[in-house]
Design a protein around this motif. Sequence first.
Motif, short mmCIF file in Angstrom:
data_model
loop_
_atom_site.label_atom_id
_atom_site.label_comp_id
_atom_site.label_asym_id
_atom_site.label_seq_id
_atom_site.Cartn_x
_atom_site.Cartn_y
_atom_site.Cartn_z
N LEU A 1 0.75 -1.13 0.07
CA LEU A 1 -0.11 -0.03 -0.05
C LEU A 1 0.97 1.27 -0.12
CD1 LEU A 1 -2.71 1.39 0.17
CD2 LEU A 1 -2.77 1.01 2.89
N VAL A 2 1.91 1.20 0.96
CA VAL A 2 2.86 2.52 0.79
C VAL A 2 3.52 2.53 -0.33
CG1 VAL A 2 4.67 3.41 2.17
CG2 VAL A 2 2.76 2.35 3.38
N ALA A 3 3.96 1.37 -0.82
CA ALA A 3 4.82 1.46 -2.20
C ALA A 3 3.82 1.91 -3.48
CB ALA A 3 5.57 0.06 -2.47
N THR A 4 2.74 1.50 -3.49
CA THR A 4 2.05 1.95 -4.71
C THR A 4 1.53 3.30 -4.48
OG1 THR A 4 0.05 0.99 -3.41
CG2 THR A 4 1.18 -0.20 -5.09
N THR A 5 1.42 3.90 -3.26
CA THR A 5 1.03 5.39 -3.20
C THR A 5 2.19 6.40 -3.13
OG1 THR A 5 1.00 5.12 -0.75
CG2 THR A 5 -1.10 4.78 -1.94
N MET A 6 3.36 5.75 -2.80
CA MET A 6 4.56 6.78 -2.71
C MET A 6 5.47 6.58 -3.98
SD MET A 6 5.77 6.90 1.13
CE MET A 6 7.12 7.98 0.87
N LEU A 7 5.39 5.34 -4.46
CA LEU A 7 6.58 5.22 -5.55
C LEU A 7 6.03 4.77 -6.85
CD1 LEU A 7 8.97 2.93 -3.36
CD2 LEU A 7 8.99 5.24 -3.86
N ASP A 8 4.48 5.03 -7.11
CA ASP A 8 3.93 4.78 -8.14
C ASP A 8 4.26 3.22 -8.84
OD1 ASP A 8 2.91 7.25 -8.01
OD2 ASP A 8 4.60 8.10 -9.12
N LEU A 9 4.35 2.39 -7.94
CA LEU A 9 4.39 1.05 -8.16
C LEU A 9 3.15 0.36 -8.30
CD1 LEU A 9 7.70 -0.16 -6.32
CD2 LEU A 9 7.67 0.20 -8.51
N SER A 10 3.17 -0.72 -9.26
CA SER A 10 1.60 -1.30 -9.21
C SER A 10 1.74 -2.41 -8.45
CB SER A 10 1.52 -1.82 -10.70
OG SER A 10 2.56 -2.92 -11.10
N PRO A 11 0.59 -2.76 -7.83
CA PRO A 11 0.56 -3.92 -6.73
C PRO A 11 1.17 -5.32 -7.63
CG PRO A 11 -1.41 -2.76 -6.94
CD PRO A 11 -0.71 -2.27 -7.91
N LEU A 12 0.78 -5.44 -8.79
CA LEU A 12 1.38 -6.73 -9.38
C LEU A 12 3.08 -6.64 -9.45
CD1 LEU A 12 0.87 -9.16 -10.94
CD2 LEU A 12 0.90 -7.70 -13.32
N ALA A 13 3.38 -5.43 -9.89
CA ALA A 13 4.93 -5.04 -9.76
C ALA A 13 5.53 -5.54 -8.70
CB ALA A 13 5.42 -4.09 -10.35
N PHE A 14 4.94 -4.81 -7.42
CA PHE A 14 5.35 -5.28 -5.96
C PHE A 14 5.26 -6.57 -5.82
CE2 PHE A 14 5.24 -5.31 -1.75
CZ PHE A 14 5.95 -4.61 -1.21
N ALA A 15 4.20 -7.39 -5.98
CA ALA A 15 4.06 -8.71 -5.67
C ALA A 15 5.20 -9.77 -6.44
CB ALA A 15 2.86 -9.21 -6.07
N THR A 16 5.56 -9.14 -7.74
CA THR A 16 6.40 -10.24 -8.55
C THR A 16 7.74 -9.92 -7.83
OG1 THR A 16 4.96 -9.82 -10.47
CG2 THR A 16 7.37 -10.39 -10.65
N ALA A 17 8.06 -8.86 -7.82
CA ALA A 17 9.58 -8.39 -6.92
C ALA A 17 9.61 -9.34 -5.67
CB ALA A 17 9.68 -6.96 -6.58
N VAL A 18 8.52 -9.00 -4.63
CA VAL A 18 8.56 -9.69 -3.51
C VAL A 18 8.69 -11.35 -3.73
CG1 VAL A 18 7.23 -10.62 -1.44
CG2 VAL A 18 7.24 -8.20 -2.20
N ALA A 19 8.06 -12.02 -4.63
CA ALA A 19 8.11 -13.36 -5.08
C ALA A 19 9.59 -13.93 -5.61
CB ALA A 19 7.08 -13.69 -6.20
N HIS A 20 10.10 -13.05 -6.19
CA HIS A 20 11.78 -13.26 -6.71
C HIS A 20 12.71 -12.99 -5.63
CE1 HIS A 20 9.77 -12.89 -10.73
NE2 HIS A 20 10.77 -13.61 -11.05
N ALA A 21 12.32 -12.21 -4.63
CA ALA A 21 13.28 -11.78 -3.60
C ALA A 21 13.28 -12.45 -2.54
CB ALA A 21 12.99 -10.48 -2.96
N VAL A 22 12.02 -13.38 -2.19
CA VAL A 22 11.85 -14.29 -0.99
C VAL A 22 11.96 -15.53 -1.56
CG1 VAL A 22 10.84 -14.60 1.06
CG2 VAL A 22 10.88 -12.23 0.10
N PRO A 23 12.67 -16.32 -1.32
CA PRO A 23 12.67 -17.98 -1.77
C PRO A 23 11.74 -18.54 -0.53
CG PRO A 23 14.88 -17.60 -0.74
CD PRO A 23 14.29 -16.11 -0.89
#
Length: 379
Positions: free
Chosen positions: A290-312
């Motif tokens: 929620l904070v990332a999409t409002t402050m950094l103009d990231l889409s929720p899908l991009a945030f979730a994809t980045a989390v999935a790749h970062a956390v094994p």
Amino acid sequence: MPPPEDPLWQVRLEGDDAILVFGGDWRHATDLVPAMQAAAIRRAIANPRRLRFEAQALVAWDSLLVATLWRLRGLLQADGTMLDEDGLPPSARRLLALAASTTELPEPRRPRPNLFAVIGTICLSALASVGAGTMLAGDIVRGLFSSVLPRSRRTRMQGADLLDAVQRAGPSALPIVGVVNFLLGAILAFIGAVQLRRFAAEIFVSNLVGLALVRELAAVMTAIVLAGRTGGANAARLATMQGNEEIDALRVLGISEQTYLVLPMTLSLMLTMPLLYLYACLIGIAGGALVATTMLDLSPLAFATAVAHAVPLGQFVFGLVKSIAFAALIGLVSCQIGLNAGRSAAAVGEAATRAVVAGIVGVIALDALFAVVANIFGF
């Protein structure tokens, strides 16, 4: 001169000696102040070598006379004047001797604190607590095995008690766990966004939030919430039963309190804590998103994809193992404190407070141990 029934005194000098003559009624009903009377007599007798007394004219007396004599003795002894108390009534002399024996006691010497003794006491207390917790864990494991054996139903863990404990430890804790971890994920994302924006690396906020929550903070914060909520409640419940002699009644009936009471409380925590951990991870990542999409103009899908790749997946397994260990620690510590509580109403509150503090400190210490072990094995 005052009438004979009033208190009176007179000083007569004979050489280096002074004679203090008492007469009249020396009782508290006359509203005299002993300190003022003693000061007046001291001024009247000047500085004699010895002071003697005559009390043949006394009509009646009580503690007023003794208090006046006691204060006069203190004034004269400070100046080195000797007192000859033979002329006083025998009972007055005995009271003065009793006052001297009870008021001039030497102050006891306080032993100096020994640093090694303090450290040794703390270490022994810690070892005793660890030993008691280990014994309780052994009793719980034995009770768990005995619950699946064909024995008398009354001596086994009751399924209804386990379900009730699961309800109190799990679903009832969802709101507070969700709020805490949602705000925690939002705070992590906000701090990461402020710092990473300087290097144009905002996308890595997802890595920060995901790894921090999954590996450390979700398990630790959920365990701290359960230590303050469920651990304190378990300790207070057992302490109340101890005060009401309910645990003694179970022992008389041949029912083990470890199997009947402690096992459902601890097992419920170990069953619900992993699920609460996964729930905390999901809610915390949602707060960060929620904070990332409002402050950094990231889409929720991009945030979730980045989390999935970062956390094994191994990080989730590591967090699950830690959450189970935290749950076992909270259950054992809170139940041990509750069983060892006193039998008063104040002991219930003290047991709850000790369980909360010990649970939180134990969770943080165990998390530090997990971090050291993970670093040794390169995980």
